[in-house]
Write a protein that holds these residues in place. Structure first.
Motif, PDB file in Angstrom:
ATOM      1  N   ALA A 118      42.175  41.057  39.099  1.00 32.27           N
ATOM      2  CA  ALA A 118      41.337  39.864  39.204  1.00 32.27           C
ATOM      3  C   ALA A 118      40.424  39.806  37.982  1.00 32.27           C
ATOM      4  O   ALA A 118      40.000  40.851  37.459  1.00 32.27           O
ATOM      5  CB  ALA A 118      40.511  39.881  40.489  1.00 32.27           C
ATOM      6  N   GLU A 119      40.131  38.596  37.524  1.00 33.06           N
ATOM      7  CA  GLU A 119      39.224  38.434  36.397  1.00 33.06           C
ATOM      8  C   GLU A 119      38.423  37.142  36.551  1.00 33.06           C
ATOM      9  O   GLU A 119      38.840  36.202  37.224  1.00 33.06           O
ATOM     10  CB  GLU A 119      39.987  38.415  35.068  1.00 33.06           C
ATOM     11  N   ALA A 120      37.248  37.124  35.934  1.00 34.11           N
ATOM     12  CA  ALA A 120      36.410  35.936  35.874  1.00 34.11           C
ATOM     13  C   ALA A 120      36.214  35.604  34.397  1.00 34.11           C
ATOM     14  O   ALA A 120      35.871  36.484  33.605  1.00 34.11           O
ATOM     15  CB  ALA A 120      35.073  36.198  36.550  1.00 34.11           C
ATOM     16  N   ILE A 121      36.453  34.355  34.050  1.00 35.48           N
ATOM     17  CA  ILE A 121      36.398  33.976  32.637  1.00 35.48           C
ATOM     18  C   ILE A 121      35.074  33.288  32.301  1.00 35.48           C
ATOM     19  O   ILE A 121      34.248  33.829  31.570  1.00 35.48           O
ATOM     20  CB  ILE A 121      37.596  33.083  32.276  1.00 35.48           C
ATOM     21  N   LEU A 122      34.832  32.104  32.858  1.00 35.33           N
ATOM     22  CA  LEU A 122      33.616  31.359  32.549  1.00 35.33           C
ATOM     23  C   LEU A 122      32.574  31.439  33.652  1.00 35.33           C
ATOM     24  O   LEU A 122      31.380  31.286  33.393  1.00 35.33           O
ATOM     25  CB  LEU A 122      33.956  29.892  32.277  1.00 35.33           C
ATOM     26  N   GLU A 123      33.007  31.655  34.873  1.00 36.58           N
ATOM     27  CA  GLU A 123      32.097  31.727  36.014  1.00 36.58           C
ATOM     28  C   GLU A 123      32.367  32.991  36.816  1.00 36.58           C
ATOM     29  O   GLU A 123      33.486  33.489  36.845  1.00 36.58           O
ATOM     30  CB  GLU A 123      32.274  30.512  36.922  1.00 36.58           C
ATOM     31  N   GLN A 124      31.321  33.508  37.475  1.00 39.36           N
ATOM     32  CA  GLN A 124      31.529  34.670  38.338  1.00 39.36           C
ATOM     33  C   GLN A 124      32.485  34.327  39.462  1.00 39.36           C
ATOM     34  O   GLN A 124      32.616  33.167  39.861  1.00 39.36           O
ATOM     35  CB  GLN A 124      30.199  35.175  38.899  1.00 39.36           C
ATOM     36  N   LYS A 125      33.151  35.339  39.985  1.00 44.24           N
ATOM     37  CA  LYS A 125      34.191  35.137  40.982  1.00 44.24           C
ATOM     38  C   LYS A 125      34.097  36.229  42.046  1.00 44.24           C
ATOM     39  O   LYS A 125      33.934  37.407  41.730  1.00 44.24           O
ATOM     40  CB  LYS A 125      35.569  35.192  40.301  1.00 44.24           C
ATOM     41  N   ARG A 264      19.154  36.453  29.448  1.00 44.66           N
ATOM     42  CA  ARG A 264      19.390  36.783  30.851  1.00 44.66           C
ATOM     43  C   ARG A 264      20.019  35.615  31.617  1.00 44.66           C
ATOM     44  O   ARG A 264      20.888  35.825  32.470  1.00 44.66           O
ATOM     45  CB  ARG A 264      18.087  37.231  31.499  1.00 44.66           C
ATOM     46  N   VAL A 265      19.610  34.414  31.308  1.00 42.34           N
ATOM     47  CA  VAL A 265      20.211  33.255  31.970  1.00 42.34           C
ATOM     48  C   VAL A 265      21.666  33.091  31.530  1.00 42.34           C
ATOM     49  O   VAL A 265      22.552  32.790  32.342  1.00 42.34           O
ATOM     50  CB  VAL A 265      19.401  31.973  31.660  1.00 42.34           C
ATOM     51  N   ALA A 270      27.959  29.738  33.076  1.00 32.29           N
ATOM     52  CA  ALA A 270      28.965  29.356  32.081  1.00 32.29           C
ATOM     53  C   ALA A 270      28.348  28.508  30.975  1.00 32.29           C
ATOM     54  O   ALA A 270      28.694  28.644  29.801  1.00 32.29           O
ATOM     55  CB  ALA A 270      30.110  28.597  32.751  1.00 32.29           C
ATOM     56  N   VAL A 271      27.424  27.615  31.346  1.00 31.33           N
ATOM     57  CA  VAL A 271      26.738  26.791  30.354  1.00 31.33           C
ATOM     58  C   VAL A 271      25.747  27.661  29.591  1.00 31.33           C
ATOM     59  O   VAL A 271      24.975  28.417  30.191  1.00 31.33           O
ATOM     60  CB  VAL A 271      26.003  25.616  31.037  1.00 31.33           C
TER      61      VAL A 271
END
Length: 324
Positions: A118-125, A264-265, A270-271
């Motif tokens: 499993a992987e998360a690219i732009l957003e946590q999953k 930190r943000v 993703a943004v």
């Protein structure tokens, strides 16, 4: 020497009953030792007839002594042993049964192997791994799971939060950047920044260790840090906020620089927030509870007197300095 009879079962049965000639016994021996599967087949037939295969190991010297003892005498010609259709069916069924039992035994005792990625690219999953393990993966992070028998291994690249389902008969270990984290009924977060990996435990306990370092035990409320370059593992009184902020997106900024706020943000969304102009050293005190990144940027701009504009995938905070 005669060619090998087509009905090998008939030859084996005759041999086991003591009805084969020395010549036939030698042919059978050649066949048995010409391939591993032949010897296995011979032993299976022995088992069907209640014979011990070890009692039928071939001894060439004994056979030749028997042949020499018969020289000068008329040796009766024995007919090729025959076997009834019922016996053939019984042997075939028995061999099939042995094979089936062998497969069943292997399936029962062979190690269970299971994999997952499993992987998360732009957003946590958030995902559920085999074994009912729940994992939340930060953006730009991935995990691979392998279970072999009684051992589970989870390889982590990046940041993740684990809620592991512990089982008494299975050992679960998380690996990242040379560090091993053994689960003891646990919820914990793992975050890697540069050379250091931070582990924060919120429930249960974990053992941090490496191949050359027995490490430390962490229980609920405790944290530890691993330094890859030195191999050191030490308790950590105050874990860095990045270890847990990205998961629940709850931020408390107490007089920190705007550059730190942005860093930190950006670890949680993703943004991306970006700064333009000499504003990185501006300081701010504020708290955000799972707010949209646009809302966070608006509060920062309003508080510090900065201008705000948007580009594709970016929020730009710009100014010539900070309002006092």
């Amino acid at each position: 020497m005669k060619s090998l009879p087509e009905n090998i079962e008939a030859l084996i049965v005759a041999y086991l009953n003591g009805d084969s000639s020395a010549d036939e016994a030698m042919m059978l021996d050649d066949w048995r030792h010409s391939a591993t599967e032949n010897e296995r087949h011979f032993r299976q037939v022995c088992t069907l007839y209640g014979k011990n295969p070890a009692d039928y190991e071939w001894n060439a010297d004994e056979v030749w002594e028997l042949v020499k003892a018969k020289q000068g005498r008329v040796i009766p010609i024995k007919r090729t042993p025959s076997i009834s259709a019922w016996s053939v069916l019984r042997i075939a069924a028995g061999v099939a049964l042995i094979a089936a039992v062998g497969i069943a035994v292997y399936t029962w005792f062979a190690p269970t192997t299971e994999t997952y990625f499993a992987e998360a690219i732009l957003e946590q999953k958030t995902d559920t791994l085999p074994g009912n393990h729940i994992v939340t993966i930060n953006k730009a992070s991935s995990i691979s799971y392998l279970r072999r028998g009684k051992s589970e291994t989870i390889n982590l690249s990046g940041d993740a939060w684990f809620d592991l389902e512990s089982k008494e008969d299975i050992t679960t270990i998380v690996k990242t950047d040379g560090l091993k984290i053994q689960d003891i009924g646990t919820s914990f977060g793992v975050s890697t920044r540069g050379d250091s990996t931070t582990v924060l435990v919120t429930e249960g306990a974990v053992q941090l260790f490496t191949e050359n370092n027995p490490g430390i035990l962490l229980t609920a409320g405790q944290a530890g840090v691993y330094i890859a370059s030195s191999g050191a593992i030490e308790p950590l009184l105050t874990p860095t906020p990045e270890t847990y902020e990205w998961r629940n997106r709850i931020f408390h900024f107490g007089g920190v620089t705007l550059a730190e706020v942005v860093r930190r943000v950006n670890a949680a969304y993703a943004v991306r927030l970006e700064l333009q102009g000499p504003v990185g050293d501006c300081r701010i005190t504020a708290s955000f509870n799972d707010e949209r990144p646009e809302t966070i940027a608006e509060v920062l701009a309003e508080t510090l007197g900065l201008s705000l504009h948007y580009e594709q995938g970016k929020i730009i905070l710009e100014g010539d300095g900070c309002e006092k």
